[in-house]
Design an enzyme around this catalytic site. Structure first.
Site, PDB file in Angstrom:
ATOM      1  N   SER A 184       0.926  -1.301   0.264  1.00 11.34           N
ATOM      2  CA  SER A 184      -0.025  -0.029   0.157  1.00 11.34           C
ATOM      3  C   SER A 184       0.587   1.333  -0.156  1.00 11.34           C
ATOM      4  CB  SER A 184      -0.883  -0.084   1.060  1.00 11.34           C
ATOM      5  OG  SER A 184      -0.412  -0.221   2.387  1.00 11.34           O
ATOM      6  N   HIS A 212      -5.479  -3.266  -2.637  1.00  9.69           N
ATOM      7  CA  HIS A 212      -5.115  -2.351  -3.693  1.00  9.69           C
ATOM      8  C   HIS A 212      -4.887  -2.993  -5.095  1.00  9.69           C
ATOM      9  CE1 HIS A 212      -4.296   0.807  -1.019  1.00  9.69           C
ATOM     10  NE2 HIS A 212      -3.978  -0.055   0.214  1.00  9.69           N
ATOM     11  N   LYS A 243     -11.705   1.195  -1.942  1.00 14.07           N
ATOM     12  CA  LYS A 243     -10.853   1.607  -3.001  1.00 14.07           C
ATOM     13  C   LYS A 243     -11.332   1.715  -4.561  1.00 14.07           C
ATOM     14  CE  LYS A 243      -7.525   0.028   0.511  1.00 14.07           C
ATOM     15  NZ  LYS A 243      -7.468   1.154   1.332  1.00 14.07           N
TER      16      LYS A 243
HETATM   17  N1  PMP Z   1      -5.405  -3.977   3.694  1.00  8.91           N
HETATM   18  C1  PMP Z   1      -4.899  -3.173   3.002  1.00  8.91           C
HETATM   19  C2  PMP Z   1      -3.434  -3.512   2.251  1.00  8.91           C
HETATM   20  C3  PMP Z   1      -5.208  -1.845   3.101  1.00  8.91           C
HETATM   21  O1  PMP Z   1      -4.586  -0.679   2.444  1.00  8.91           O
HETATM   22  C4  PMP Z   1      -6.296  -1.293   3.720  1.00  8.91           C
HETATM   23  C5  PMP Z   1      -6.857   0.287   3.931  1.00  8.91           C
HETATM   24  N2  PMP Z   1      -6.001   0.955   3.554  1.00  8.91           N
HETATM   25  C6  PMP Z   1      -7.171  -2.549   4.289  1.00  8.91           C
HETATM   26  C7  PMP Z   1      -6.797  -3.682   4.354  1.00  8.91           C
HETATM   27  C8  PMP Z   1      -8.444  -2.075   5.209  1.00  8.91           C
HETATM   28  O2  PMP Z   1      -9.393  -1.816   4.357  1.00  8.91           O
HETATM   29  P1  PMP Z   1     -10.688  -0.937   4.521  1.00  8.91           P
HETATM   30  O3  PMP Z   1     -10.403   0.405   4.330  1.00  8.91           O
HETATM   31  O4  PMP Z   1     -11.703  -1.560   4.032  1.00  8.91           O
HETATM   32  O5  PMP Z   1     -11.013  -1.052   6.077  1.00  8.91           O
END
Ligand code: PMP
Length: 401
Positions: A184, A212, A243
Protein backbone atom coordinates in the site's frame (compact mmCIF):
# COMPACT_ATOMS: atom_id res chain seq x y z
CA UNK A 1 -10.85 12.31 32.67
CA UNK A 2 -9.30 10.81 35.83
CA UNK A 3 -5.69 11.63 36.58
CA UNK A 4 -3.81 8.60 35.29
CA UNK A 5 -5.32 8.55 31.82
CA UNK A 6 -5.79 12.29 31.83
CA UNK A 7 -2.06 12.83 32.36
CA UNK A 8 -1.19 10.51 29.53
CA UNK A 9 -3.57 12.28 27.16
CA UNK A 10 -2.37 15.71 28.24
CA UNK A 11 1.22 14.59 27.62
CA UNK A 12 0.40 13.63 24.03
CA UNK A 13 2.41 16.05 21.94
CA UNK A 14 3.11 13.98 18.80
CA UNK A 15 1.28 16.30 16.46
CA UNK A 16 2.19 19.61 18.12
CA UNK A 17 5.53 20.31 16.47
CA UNK A 18 4.12 19.89 13.00
CA UNK A 19 1.00 21.89 13.90
CA UNK A 20 3.10 24.75 15.26
CA UNK A 21 4.95 24.90 11.94
CA UNK A 22 1.59 25.10 10.16
CA UNK A 23 2.34 21.89 8.27
CA UNK A 24 -0.18 19.45 9.80
CA UNK A 25 -1.48 17.46 6.80
CA UNK A 26 -4.05 15.12 8.32
CA UNK A 27 -7.84 15.09 8.63
CA UNK A 28 -8.16 17.69 5.86
CA UNK A 29 -11.78 18.47 5.19
CA UNK A 30 -12.99 17.92 1.63
CA UNK A 31 -16.18 19.68 0.57
CA UNK A 32 -16.97 17.67 -2.57
CA UNK A 33 -17.09 14.15 -4.01
CA UNK A 34 -13.84 12.18 -4.16
CA UNK A 35 -12.86 12.80 -7.78
CA UNK A 36 -9.77 13.88 -9.70
CA UNK A 37 -10.66 17.40 -8.56
CA UNK A 38 -11.92 18.09 -5.05
CA UNK A 39 -12.87 21.27 -3.21
CA UNK A 40 -10.89 22.18 -0.08
CA UNK A 41 -11.56 25.47 1.71
CA UNK A 42 -13.59 26.58 -1.30
CA UNK A 43 -10.69 25.99 -3.73
CA UNK A 44 -10.19 23.37 -6.44
CA UNK A 45 -7.42 20.89 -5.64
CA UNK A 46 -6.18 18.10 -7.93
CA UNK A 47 -6.51 14.78 -6.12
CA UNK A 48 -3.43 12.56 -6.30
CA UNK A 49 -3.96 10.95 -2.90
CA UNK A 50 -7.04 8.81 -3.44
CA UNK A 51 -7.47 5.05 -3.47
CA UNK A 52 -10.35 5.38 -5.91
CA UNK A 53 -8.18 3.83 -8.62
CA UNK A 54 -10.96 3.50 -11.17
CA UNK A 55 -12.46 6.89 -10.35
CA UNK A 56 -15.89 5.39 -9.64
CA UNK A 57 -16.87 7.08 -6.36
CA UNK A 58 -18.93 9.74 -8.13
CA UNK A 59 -20.28 7.56 -10.93
CA UNK A 60 -23.97 8.28 -11.71
CA UNK A 61 -24.95 4.60 -12.07
CA UNK A 62 -23.38 3.70 -8.73
CA UNK A 63 -24.97 6.65 -6.96
CA UNK A 64 -28.33 5.71 -8.48
CA UNK A 65 -27.95 2.10 -7.25
CA UNK A 66 -27.14 3.39 -3.75
CA UNK A 67 -30.23 5.63 -3.76
CA UNK A 68 -32.50 2.82 -4.95
CA UNK A 69 -31.15 0.55 -2.20
CA UNK A 70 -31.94 3.19 0.42
CA UNK A 71 -35.48 3.44 -0.96
CA UNK A 72 -35.97 -0.33 -0.85
CA UNK A 73 -34.02 -1.41 2.25
CA UNK A 74 -33.58 1.77 4.29
CA UNK A 75 -30.32 3.19 5.59
CA UNK A 76 -28.98 0.45 7.87
CA UNK A 77 -29.39 -3.21 8.77
CA UNK A 78 -29.44 -2.76 12.55
CA UNK A 79 -27.71 -6.03 13.24
CA UNK A 80 -24.91 -8.40 12.28
CA UNK A 81 -24.96 -10.75 9.31
CA UNK A 82 -25.22 -13.60 11.80
CA UNK A 83 -28.56 -12.44 13.16
CA UNK A 84 -30.96 -9.96 11.55
CA UNK A 85 -28.47 -8.19 9.25
CA UNK A 86 -28.41 -10.41 6.14
CA UNK A 87 -30.18 -9.00 3.08
CA UNK A 88 -30.73 -10.76 -0.23
CA UNK A 89 -28.26 -8.30 -1.80
CA UNK A 90 -25.52 -9.34 0.66
CA UNK A 91 -25.89 -12.89 -0.65
CA UNK A 92 -26.04 -11.73 -4.27
CA UNK A 93 -22.81 -9.76 -3.84
CA UNK A 94 -21.11 -12.73 -2.15
CA UNK A 95 -21.94 -14.95 -5.13
CA UNK A 96 -20.74 -12.30 -7.57
CA UNK A 97 -17.44 -11.79 -5.73
CA UNK A 98 -16.70 -15.50 -5.42
CA UNK A 99 -17.15 -15.87 -9.18
CA UNK A 100 -15.14 -12.69 -9.84
CA UNK A 101 -12.05 -13.86 -7.95
CA UNK A 102 -12.47 -17.54 -8.94
CA UNK A 103 -13.30 -19.08 -5.55
CA UNK A 104 -16.22 -21.25 -4.39
CA UNK A 105 -17.61 -18.85 -1.82
CA UNK A 106 -17.16 -15.45 -0.18
CA UNK A 107 -18.45 -13.62 2.88
CA UNK A 108 -18.79 -9.86 3.37
CA UNK A 109 -17.50 -7.91 6.34
CA UNK A 110 -18.26 -4.26 7.11
CA UNK A 111 -14.69 -3.07 6.41
CA UNK A 112 -11.55 -4.59 4.97
CA UNK A 113 -9.82 -3.97 8.28
CA UNK A 114 -12.38 -6.21 9.97
CA UNK A 115 -11.77 -8.97 7.41
CA UNK A 116 -8.11 -9.20 8.35
CA UNK A 117 -8.81 -8.93 12.08
CA UNK A 118 -11.51 -11.60 12.03
CA UNK A 119 -10.12 -14.07 9.52
CA UNK A 120 -6.53 -14.21 10.77
CA UNK A 121 -7.51 -14.43 14.41
CA UNK A 122 -10.11 -17.16 13.90
CA UNK A 123 -8.09 -19.41 11.59
CA UNK A 124 -4.89 -19.66 13.58
CA UNK A 125 -4.58 -21.22 17.00
CA UNK A 126 -1.87 -21.75 19.57
CA UNK A 127 1.19 -23.53 18.10
CA UNK A 128 0.26 -22.40 14.57
CA UNK A 129 2.44 -19.97 12.64
CA UNK A 130 1.49 -16.79 10.86
CA UNK A 131 4.13 -15.64 8.41
CA UNK A 132 3.97 -11.97 7.37
CA UNK A 133 5.84 -9.64 5.04
CA UNK A 134 7.30 -6.89 7.23
CA UNK A 135 5.42 -4.29 5.15
CA UNK A 136 1.99 -5.93 5.47
CA UNK A 137 -0.91 -3.62 6.21
CA UNK A 138 -1.73 -2.59 9.81
CA UNK A 139 -4.95 -4.65 9.74
CA UNK A 140 -2.93 -7.82 9.11
CA UNK A 141 -0.57 -6.95 11.96
CA UNK A 142 -3.53 -6.30 14.25
CA UNK A 143 -5.10 -9.60 13.15
CA UNK A 144 -1.87 -11.29 14.22
CA UNK A 145 -2.11 -9.59 17.61
CA UNK A 146 -5.59 -11.00 18.13
CA UNK A 147 -4.52 -14.49 17.19
CA UNK A 148 -2.98 -16.95 19.64
CA UNK A 149 -0.53 -18.18 17.02
CA UNK A 150 3.11 -17.19 16.73
CA UNK A 151 3.96 -14.49 14.21
CA UNK A 152 7.11 -14.56 12.09
CA UNK A 153 8.01 -11.66 9.79
CA UNK A 154 10.21 -11.86 6.72
CA UNK A 155 12.01 -8.95 5.05
CA UNK A 156 9.90 -7.17 2.48
CA UNK A 157 9.41 -9.30 -0.65
CA UNK A 158 12.64 -11.13 0.22
CA UNK A 159 12.11 -14.74 -0.81
CA UNK A 160 15.44 -15.93 0.56
CA UNK A 161 14.42 -14.63 3.97
CA UNK A 162 10.98 -16.22 3.66
CA UNK A 163 12.62 -19.56 2.84
CA UNK A 164 14.94 -19.21 5.84
CA UNK A 165 12.05 -18.40 8.18
CA UNK A 166 9.87 -21.25 6.85
CA UNK A 167 12.67 -23.78 7.09
CA UNK A 168 12.94 -23.21 10.84
CA UNK A 169 9.29 -24.00 11.60
CA UNK A 170 8.07 -27.42 12.77
CA UNK A 171 7.10 -29.48 9.74
CA UNK A 172 3.70 -30.57 11.00
CA UNK A 173 2.52 -27.15 12.24
CA UNK A 174 -0.25 -25.17 10.54
CA UNK A 175 1.24 -22.18 8.71
CA UNK A 176 -0.40 -19.28 6.95
CA UNK A 177 1.52 -16.79 4.81
CA UNK A 178 -0.33 -13.48 4.51
CA UNK A 179 0.86 -10.68 2.23
CA UNK A 180 -0.47 -7.61 0.48
CA UNK A 181 -0.98 -8.24 -3.24
CA UNK A 182 0.16 -4.70 -4.05
CA UNK A 183 1.92 -3.05 -1.12
CA UNK A 184 0.00 0.00 0.00
CA UNK A 185 2.88 2.45 0.42
CA UNK A 186 5.59 1.14 -1.90
CA UNK A 187 3.30 0.10 -4.77
CA UNK A 188 5.29 -3.04 -5.58
CA UNK A 189 3.68 -6.42 -6.30
CA UNK A 190 4.02 -9.48 -4.10
CA UNK A 191 6.29 -12.23 -5.46
CA UNK A 192 3.45 -14.70 -5.55
CA UNK A 193 4.98 -17.37 -7.84
CA UNK A 194 7.93 -17.75 -5.43
CA UNK A 195 5.62 -17.72 -2.40
CA UNK A 196 3.52 -20.50 -3.96
CA UNK A 197 6.65 -22.60 -4.52
CA UNK A 198 7.83 -22.09 -0.95
CA UNK A 199 4.35 -22.76 0.44
CA UNK A 200 4.31 -26.06 -1.46
CA UNK A 201 7.77 -26.98 -0.23
CA UNK A 202 7.09 -26.16 3.43
CA UNK A 203 3.38 -27.01 3.64
CA UNK A 204 1.96 -23.52 4.19
CA UNK A 205 -1.35 -21.93 3.19
CA UNK A 206 -1.55 -18.55 1.47
CA UNK A 207 -3.82 -15.55 1.97
CA UNK A 208 -3.56 -12.52 -0.32
CA UNK A 209 -4.75 -9.07 0.71
CA UNK A 210 -5.98 -7.65 -2.58
CA UNK A 211 -7.08 -4.28 -1.18
CA UNK A 212 -4.97 -2.39 -3.73
CA UNK A 213 -4.97 -5.00 -6.49
CA UNK A 214 -8.71 -5.38 -7.10
CA UNK A 215 -9.80 -3.28 -10.03
CA UNK A 216 -6.12 -2.82 -10.87
CA UNK A 217 -4.44 -6.09 -11.93
CA UNK A 218 -5.52 -9.55 -13.04
CA UNK A 219 -8.33 -10.49 -15.42
CA UNK A 220 -10.92 -7.69 -15.24
CA UNK A 221 -9.03 -6.41 -12.22
CA UNK A 222 -9.71 -9.56 -10.19
CA UNK A 223 -6.45 -9.35 -8.28
CA UNK A 224 -2.96 -10.64 -7.85
CA UNK A 225 -3.70 -14.39 -7.97
CA UNK A 226 -5.38 -13.95 -11.34
CA UNK A 227 -2.52 -11.70 -12.49
CA UNK A 228 -0.07 -14.58 -11.95
CA UNK A 229 -2.54 -17.25 -13.04
CA UNK A 230 -2.27 -18.83 -9.58
CA UNK A 231 -5.84 -18.60 -8.32
CA UNK A 232 -5.95 -22.28 -7.36
CA UNK A 233 -2.73 -21.94 -5.35
CA UNK A 234 -3.99 -19.12 -3.15
CA UNK A 235 -6.26 -20.38 -0.38
CA UNK A 236 -7.81 -17.11 0.68
CA UNK A 237 -8.39 -13.91 -1.26
CA UNK A 238 -9.25 -10.81 0.72
CA UNK A 239 -10.51 -7.55 -0.75
CA UNK A 240 -11.98 -4.23 0.28
CA UNK A 241 -14.56 -1.97 -1.31
CA UNK A 242 -12.99 1.26 -0.05
CA UNK A 243 -10.71 1.65 -3.06
CA UNK A 244 -11.59 0.66 -6.65
CA UNK A 245 -15.10 -0.40 -5.62
CA UNK A 246 -16.20 3.08 -4.60
CA UNK A 247 -17.84 2.03 -1.35
CA UNK A 248 -17.09 0.64 2.09
CA UNK A 249 -16.75 -2.96 3.27
CA UNK A 250 -14.66 -6.01 2.54
CA UNK A 251 -14.76 -9.73 1.83
CA UNK A 252 -12.87 -12.96 2.09
CA UNK A 253 -13.16 -15.69 -0.55
CA UNK A 254 -12.11 -19.35 -0.40
CA UNK A 255 -13.63 -22.83 -0.38
CA UNK A 256 -17.23 -23.31 0.77
CA UNK A 257 -15.92 -25.10 3.88
CA UNK A 258 -13.47 -22.35 4.80
CA UNK A 259 -16.07 -19.62 4.38
CA UNK A 260 -18.55 -21.62 6.46
CA UNK A 261 -15.93 -21.89 9.22
CA UNK A 262 -15.15 -18.15 9.07
CA UNK A 263 -18.86 -17.26 9.16
CA UNK A 264 -19.18 -19.05 12.50
CA UNK A 265 -15.85 -18.04 14.04
CA UNK A 266 -14.78 -14.57 12.93
CA UNK A 267 -15.73 -12.24 15.76
CA UNK A 268 -15.45 -9.03 13.73
CA UNK A 269 -18.11 -10.49 11.43
CA UNK A 270 -20.42 -12.05 14.01
CA UNK A 271 -20.41 -9.18 16.48
CA UNK A 272 -20.51 -6.20 14.16
CA UNK A 273 -23.35 -4.74 12.08
CA UNK A 274 -23.49 -5.74 8.42
CA UNK A 275 -22.68 -3.55 5.41
CA UNK A 276 -25.38 -0.96 4.79
CA UNK A 277 -27.78 -1.53 1.87
CA UNK A 278 -26.41 1.46 -0.05
CA UNK A 279 -22.82 0.25 0.40
CA UNK A 280 -23.73 -3.23 -0.91
CA UNK A 281 -25.70 -1.90 -3.87
CA UNK A 282 -22.82 0.45 -4.75
CA UNK A 283 -20.40 -2.47 -4.90
CA UNK A 284 -22.73 -4.52 -7.11
CA UNK A 285 -23.05 -1.55 -9.48
CA UNK A 286 -19.28 -0.95 -9.40
CA UNK A 287 -18.65 -4.62 -10.20
CA UNK A 288 -21.07 -4.37 -13.16
CA UNK A 289 -19.08 -1.43 -14.50
CA UNK A 290 -15.68 -3.02 -13.86
CA UNK A 291 -16.71 -6.22 -15.65
CA UNK A 292 -18.35 -4.48 -18.60
CA UNK A 293 -15.87 -1.61 -19.12
CA UNK A 294 -12.38 -3.13 -18.95
CA UNK A 295 -11.05 -0.05 -20.77
CA UNK A 296 -11.16 1.77 -17.42
CA UNK A 297 -8.35 -0.47 -16.17
CA UNK A 298 -6.40 0.16 -19.39
CA UNK A 299 -6.76 3.91 -18.81
CA UNK A 300 -5.56 3.52 -15.21
CA UNK A 301 -2.43 1.81 -16.53
CA UNK A 302 -1.91 4.42 -19.27
CA UNK A 303 -2.05 7.08 -16.58
CA UNK A 304 0.25 5.11 -14.31
CA UNK A 305 2.84 4.57 -17.04
CA UNK A 306 2.66 8.20 -18.09
CA UNK A 307 3.14 9.46 -14.53
CA UNK A 308 6.03 7.05 -13.97
CA UNK A 309 7.70 8.21 -17.17
CA UNK A 310 7.39 11.88 -16.22
CA UNK A 311 8.59 11.29 -12.66
CA UNK A 312 11.57 9.22 -13.78
CA UNK A 313 12.50 11.73 -16.49
CA UNK A 314 12.45 14.47 -13.86
CA UNK A 315 14.83 12.36 -11.78
CA UNK A 316 12.58 11.42 -8.87
CA UNK A 317 13.34 8.33 -6.80
CA UNK A 318 10.15 6.25 -7.10
CA UNK A 319 11.46 2.98 -5.72
CA UNK A 320 10.23 -0.30 -7.18
CA UNK A 321 6.61 0.48 -7.85
CA UNK A 322 4.65 -1.62 -10.32
CA UNK A 323 1.25 -0.08 -9.76
CA UNK A 324 -0.80 3.14 -9.63
CA UNK A 325 0.68 3.73 -6.16
CA UNK A 326 3.85 5.71 -6.81
CA UNK A 327 6.06 6.54 -3.83
CA UNK A 328 8.16 9.65 -4.32
CA UNK A 329 10.95 9.17 -1.80
CA UNK A 330 12.13 12.21 0.14
CA UNK A 331 13.79 10.34 3.01
CA UNK A 332 13.34 13.12 5.54
CA UNK A 333 10.22 13.60 7.67
CA UNK A 334 10.31 17.41 7.90
CA UNK A 335 10.90 17.89 4.20
CA UNK A 336 8.13 15.42 3.40
CA UNK A 337 5.69 17.54 5.45
CA UNK A 338 7.01 20.71 3.86
CA UNK A 339 6.67 19.46 0.30
CA UNK A 340 3.17 18.11 1.02
CA UNK A 341 2.23 21.55 2.33
CA UNK A 342 3.68 23.42 -0.66
CA UNK A 343 1.84 21.07 -3.02
CA UNK A 344 -1.37 21.54 -1.11
CA UNK A 345 -1.06 25.33 -1.30
CA UNK A 346 -0.42 24.95 -5.03
CA UNK A 347 -3.55 22.86 -5.52
CA UNK A 348 -2.23 19.29 -5.45
CA UNK A 349 -3.40 16.75 -2.84
CA UNK A 350 -0.89 14.01 -1.99
CA UNK A 351 -0.36 11.93 1.14
CA UNK A 352 2.81 12.19 3.22
CA UNK A 353 4.08 8.89 4.63
CA UNK A 354 6.56 9.42 7.45
CA UNK A 355 7.94 7.48 10.41
CA UNK A 356 6.72 5.54 12.28
CA UNK A 357 4.61 4.32 9.31
CA UNK A 358 7.91 3.83 7.42
CA UNK A 359 11.50 4.16 8.69
CA UNK A 360 12.42 7.89 8.71
CA UNK A 361 15.02 7.38 5.97
CA UNK A 362 12.20 6.05 3.78
CA UNK A 363 9.70 8.88 4.22
CA UNK A 364 7.84 9.53 1.03
CA UNK A 365 4.99 11.20 -0.74
CA UNK A 366 2.40 8.70 -1.86
CA UNK A 367 1.27 9.76 -5.29
CA UNK A 368 -1.64 7.70 -6.60
CA UNK A 369 -3.31 7.57 -9.97
CA UNK A 370 -6.92 7.23 -10.99
CA UNK A 371 -8.32 6.04 -14.34
CA UNK A 372 -10.15 9.36 -14.62
CA UNK A 373 -7.07 11.60 -14.40
CA UNK A 374 -6.18 13.41 -17.60
CA UNK A 375 -2.61 13.58 -18.90
CA UNK A 376 -2.79 17.36 -18.40
CA UNK A 377 -3.60 16.87 -14.69
CA UNK A 378 -0.69 14.46 -14.32
CA UNK A 379 1.69 16.90 -16.03
CA UNK A 380 0.54 19.70 -13.74
CA UNK A 381 1.08 17.57 -10.65
CA UNK A 382 4.57 16.44 -11.68
CA UNK A 383 5.57 20.03 -12.59
CA UNK A 384 4.37 21.27 -9.21
CA UNK A 385 6.13 18.43 -7.43
CA UNK A 386 9.34 19.42 -9.19
CA UNK A 387 8.84 23.07 -8.22
CA UNK A 388 8.18 22.07 -4.59
CA UNK A 389 11.43 20.07 -4.51
CA UNK A 390 13.28 23.10 -5.81
CA UNK A 391 11.63 25.34 -3.21
CA UNK A 392 13.01 23.22 -0.37
CA UNK A 393 16.33 22.93 -2.18
CA UNK A 394 16.00 19.23 -2.81
CA UNK A 395 17.23 17.89 -6.10
CA UNK A 396 15.31 14.92 -7.40
CA UNK A 397 17.94 12.19 -7.48
CA UNK A 398 17.74 9.72 -10.28
CA UNK A 399 17.47 6.17 -9.02
CA UNK A 400 16.65 3.65 -11.69
CA UNK A 401 13.97 1.06 -11.04
N1 PMP B 1 -5.55 -4.02 3.63
C1 PMP B 1 -4.81 -3.09 3.00
C2 PMP B 1 -3.58 -3.52 2.26
C3 PMP B 1 -5.20 -1.76 3.03
O1 PMP B 1 -4.46 -0.83 2.42
C4 PMP B 1 -6.38 -1.40 3.74
C5 PMP B 1 -6.88 0.03 3.81
N2 PMP B 1 -6.01 1.02 3.57
C6 PMP B 1 -7.10 -2.39 4.38
C7 PMP B 1 -6.66 -3.69 4.32
C8 PMP B 1 -8.34 -2.06 5.16
O2 PMP B 1 -9.39 -1.83 4.29
P1 PMP B 1 -10.65 -0.93 4.66
O3 PMP B 1 -10.36 0.46 4.24
O4 PMP B 1 -11.75 -1.55 3.85
O5 PMP B 1 -10.90 -1.09 6.12
Amino acid sequence: MRKKLGDRIAAFKDANAIKEKGLYPYFRSIESAQDTEVIIEGKKVLMFGSNSYLGLTNHPKIKEAAKLAVDKYGTGCAGSRFLNGTLDIHLELERRLAAYVGKEAAVLFSTGFQVNLGVISCLLERNDYLILDEYDHASIIDGSRLSFSRTIKYAHNDMEDLRKKLSRLPEDSAKLIVADGIFSMEGDIVKLPEIVQLADEFGANIMMDDAHSLGVIGFNGSGVASHFNLTNDVDLIMGTFSKSFASLGGFIAGTEETIEYIKHRARSLMFSASMTPSAVASVIAALDIIESEPERIDKLWDNTNYAKKLLLNAGFDIGHTDSPIIPVYIRDNDKTFLITNILHRNGIFVNPVVSPAVPSDSSLIRFSLMATHTFAQIEEAVDKLYAAFKEVQLTPVKVSI
